[in-house]
Motif scaffolding. Sequence first.
Motif, mmCIF file in Angstrom:
data_model
loop_
_atom_site.group_PDB
_atom_site.id
_atom_site.type_symbol
_atom_site.label_atom_id
_atom_site.label_comp_id
_atom_site.label_asym_id
_atom_site.label_seq_id
_atom_site.Cartn_x
_atom_site.Cartn_y
_atom_site.Cartn_z
ATOM 1 N N ALA A 1 0.871 -1.239 -0.035
ATOM 2 C CA ALA A 1 0.047 0.115 -0.045
ATOM 3 C C ALA A 1 0.901 1.307 -0.029
ATOM 4 C CB ALA A 1 -0.970 0.019 1.158
ATOM 5 N N THR A 2 0.500 2.294 -0.703
ATOM 6 C CA THR A 2 1.232 3.499 -0.642
ATOM 7 C C THR A 2 0.185 4.859 -0.871
ATOM 8 O OG1 THR A 2 3.055 4.659 -1.902
ATOM 9 C CG2 THR A 2 1.475 3.378 -3.215
ATOM 10 N N GLY A 3 0.563 5.880 -0.172
ATOM 11 C CA GLY A 3 -0.411 6.844 -0.196
ATOM 12 C C GLY A 3 -0.325 8.033 -1.165
ATOM 13 N N LEU A 4 -1.259 8.483 -1.837
ATOM 14 C CA LEU A 4 -1.251 9.632 -2.733
ATOM 15 C C LEU A 4 -1.344 11.000 -1.989
ATOM 16 C CD1 LEU A 4 -0.992 10.700 -5.753
ATOM 17 C CD2 LEU A 4 -3.402 10.166 -5.913
ATOM 18 N N HIS B 1 6.067 8.450 -1.559
ATOM 19 C CA HIS B 1 7.089 8.309 -0.100
ATOM 20 C C HIS B 1 6.193 7.657 1.147
ATOM 21 C CE1 HIS B 1 4.328 12.079 -0.234
ATOM 22 N NE2 HIS B 1 4.645 12.075 1.103
ATOM 23 N N GLU B 2 4.747 7.376 0.961
ATOM 24 C CA GLU B 2 4.206 6.781 1.998
ATOM 25 C C GLU B 2 3.957 5.104 1.583
ATOM 26 O OE1 GLU B 2 1.217 9.952 3.934
ATOM 27 O OE2 GLU B 2 0.567 9.405 1.976
ATOM 28 N N TRP C 1 13.725 6.882 -6.677
ATOM 29 C CA TRP C 1 12.374 6.477 -7.103
ATOM 30 C C TRP C 1 11.655 5.950 -5.901
ATOM 31 C CZ3 TRP C 1 12.635 3.452 -12.544
ATOM 32 C CH2 TRP C 1 12.738 4.220 -13.366
ATOM 33 N N GLY C 2 10.421 6.171 -6.022
ATOM 34 C CA GLY C 2 9.601 5.943 -4.888
ATOM 35 C C GLY C 2 8.642 4.595 -5.213
ATOM 36 N N SER C 3 7.611 4.789 -4.229
ATOM 37 C CA SER C 3 6.599 3.628 -3.976
ATOM 38 C C SER C 3 5.619 3.270 -4.971
ATOM 39 C CB SER C 3 6.418 3.635 -2.376
ATOM 40 O OG SER C 3 5.616 4.963 -2.105
ATOM 41 N N PHE C 4 5.134 4.229 -6.028
ATOM 42 C CA PHE C 4 4.316 4.139 -6.662
ATOM 43 C C PHE C 4 4.532 3.188 -7.619
ATOM 44 C CE2 PHE C 4 2.135 8.728 -6.796
ATOM 45 C CZ PHE C 4 1.807 8.486 -5.352
ATOM 46 N N ALA C 5 4.825 1.923 -7.357
ATOM 47 C CA ALA C 5 5.405 0.848 -8.045
ATOM 48 C C ALA C 5 5.277 -0.523 -7.019
ATOM 49 C CB ALA C 5 6.907 0.960 -8.375
ATOM 50 N N GLY C 6 5.468 -1.610 -7.934
ATOM 51 C CA GLY C 6 5.354 -2.985 -6.975
ATOM 52 C C GLY C 6 6.541 -3.100 -5.878
ATOM 53 N N TYR C 7 7.665 -2.372 -6.334
ATOM 54 C CA TYR C 7 8.789 -2.602 -5.410
ATOM 55 C C TYR C 7 9.348 -1.357 -5.232
ATOM 56 C CZ TYR C 7 8.181 -7.684 -5.904
ATOM 57 O OH TYR C 7 7.575 -9.126 -5.751
ATOM 58 N N VAL C 8 10.107 -1.179 -4.159
ATOM 59 C CA VAL C 8 10.898 0.181 -3.807
ATOM 60 C C VAL C 8 11.997 -0.253 -2.973
ATOM 61 C CG1 VAL C 8 9.393 0.731 -1.673
ATOM 62 C CG2 VAL C 8 10.745 2.442 -2.960
ATOM 63 N N ALA C 9 13.090 0.420 -3.374
ATOM 64 C CA ALA C 9 14.467 0.150 -2.575
ATOM 65 C C ALA C 9 14.505 1.350 -1.419
ATOM 66 C CB ALA C 9 15.628 0.458 -3.598
ATOM 67 N N LEU C 10 15.008 0.844 -0.240
ATOM 68 C CA LEU C 10 14.977 2.002 0.914
ATOM 69 C C LEU C 10 16.439 1.848 1.396
ATOM 70 C CD1 LEU C 10 11.562 0.788 2.432
ATOM 71 C CD2 LEU C 10 12.082 2.939 1.067
ATOM 72 N N HIS C 11 16.938 2.891 2.005
ATOM 73 C CA HIS C 11 18.428 2.942 2.472
ATOM 74 C C HIS C 11 18.470 2.860 3.881
ATOM 75 C CE1 HIS C 11 19.909 4.311 -1.572
ATOM 76 N NE2 HIS C 11 18.588 4.723 -1.566
ATOM 77 N N THR D 1 -6.095 9.141 0.204
ATOM 78 C CA THR D 1 -6.306 8.294 -1.124
ATOM 79 C C THR D 1 -5.091 7.144 -0.923
ATOM 80 O OG1 THR D 1 -7.420 10.031 -2.319
ATOM 81 C CG2 THR D 1 -6.349 8.132 -3.574
ATOM 82 N N MET D 2 -5.441 5.928 -1.005
ATOM 83 C CA MET D 2 -4.433 4.769 -1.011
ATOM 84 C C MET D 2 -4.306 4.263 -2.228
ATOM 85 S SD MET D 2 -2.476 4.535 2.013
ATOM 86 C CE MET D 2 -2.439 5.752 3.126
ATOM 87 N N ILE D 3 -2.936 3.551 -2.395
ATOM 88 C CA ILE D 3 -2.998 3.067 -3.905
ATOM 89 C C ILE D 3 -2.332 1.552 -3.753
ATOM 90 C CG2 ILE D 3 -1.401 2.787 -5.833
ATOM 91 C CD1 ILE D 3 -0.686 6.001 -5.204
ATOM 92 N N ASP D 4 -3.020 0.686 -4.385
ATOM 93 C CA ASP D 4 -2.957 -0.750 -4.229
ATOM 94 C C ASP D 4 -1.842 -1.168 -5.479
ATOM 95 O OD1 ASP D 4 -2.561 -3.360 -4.452
ATOM 96 O OD2 ASP D 4 -4.585 -3.786 -3.844
ATOM 97 N N PRO D 5 -0.607 -1.040 -5.352
ATOM 98 C CA PRO D 5 0.046 -1.484 -6.767
ATOM 99 C C PRO D 5 -0.389 -2.599 -7.443
ATOM 100 C CG PRO D 5 1.236 -0.762 -4.805
ATOM 101 C CD PRO D 5 0.235 -1.052 -4.181
ATOM 102 N N SER D 6 -1.040 -3.662 -6.927
ATOM 103 C CA SER D 6 -1.507 -4.878 -7.540
ATOM 104 C C SER D 6 -2.563 -4.781 -8.273
ATOM 105 C CB SER D 6 -1.707 -5.960 -6.383
ATOM 106 O OG SER D 6 -2.820 -5.680 -5.742
ATOM 107 N N ARG D 7 -3.385 -3.326 -8.333
ATOM 108 C CA ARG D 7 -4.310 -3.313 -9.259
ATOM 109 C C ARG D 7 -3.919 -2.548 -10.326
ATOM 110 N NH1 ARG D 7 -8.830 -0.781 -4.807
ATOM 111 N NH2 ARG D 7 -9.655 0.054 -6.916
#
Length: 361
Positions: free
Chosen positions: A37-40, A63-64, A118-128, A355-361
């Motif tokens: 899940a990721t926020g808009l 970023h959420e 690059w952020g989380s509007f995607a299936g995967y995200v890298a974090l430091h 508003t939440m985003i489900d990247p699997s949709r």
Amino acid sequence: MLSVRAVVVDAARDQPRVREVAEPTAPAGGVVVRVMATGLCRSDWHGWAGHDEDIVFPHVPGHELAGVVAEVGAGVRHWRNGDRVTVPFVCGCGRCEWCRSGQAQVCPDQQQPGFTHWGSFAGYVALHSADTNLIAVPEQVSFAAAAGLGCRFATAYRALAGRARLAEGEWVTVIGAGGVGLSAVMIARALGGRVIAVDRNAEALAAAADLGAEHTLHAEPAVQRDHTRGADGLDIPAAVAGLTGGGSHVSVDAVGSEQTCADAILSLRRRGRHVQVGLLPPVDGHPRVPMARVIGWELDVLGSHGMAAADYPAMMALIEQGSLQPQRLIERTVGLGEAAELLPDFDRATVAGMTMIDPSR
């Protein structure tokens, strides 16, 4: 090379598109998270509009987020594949004096998913710097609720509990009843505050009342630049003064404009505390702030820039106890395609919640 679906913006203010991009790999000390899940957020709109100099296009916003650790980089000690996690939108380096003192939200070498990379509007995200920044998500907290913590909810929590140090019985004026504003309403009530919510959207004000705001005030854009009167004739600071017997103890600008910042400051009583949460994009130079009132009434003007992972336990404990219920703030859940359509107009959106985003949709 493996690929994932992502929302991509090729240049500032270009129409975002959903397309396949290379799957990220875990940096040293970091992880890759499968995004559940990721926020808009309005901050994503600022990035899309070109207001953030850190962004290099083409770019993936977001970023959420909350999700499951899918890959662990070299040197990570505390996290394993399959862990349920979330992360603040400001990720500290873990090495500097600010991170070592638990103040990673002001780390000078910070990373921000969706801004510095690059952020989380995607299936995967890298974090430091995973050991500094990741936060475990309890099983009883949904991914959608956890994703909403990373920017708006945690920022509102720190603004009131950490920066303004809201005391029980104090009046709080929250200007803007979007995601961060409604979070502030809920948190202020949980901390014992008395809340006045201000917004232009009747549905948002109804949501604020449902979350515990004692009073709601309907505002309109200013016709004149005196920063006090809306187009419908309502003087917001005067209305707040009348309701509170002289002004609020604390004000929060959860929008980020010259008008809302001024209204929030002018709504304070003498020696009150203002917390600026909404970003203030420059328009004809830096926004004007009523500093004469700040000086004459000895007001405190405070910034709030997210919240470090080290400060999450107290907030997470209130969520687990049910005193805070961030899931109540979620208005809708969309897929990546709809998120790409919504982003360019999000500064004018009249949503009454997150508003939440489900990247699997």
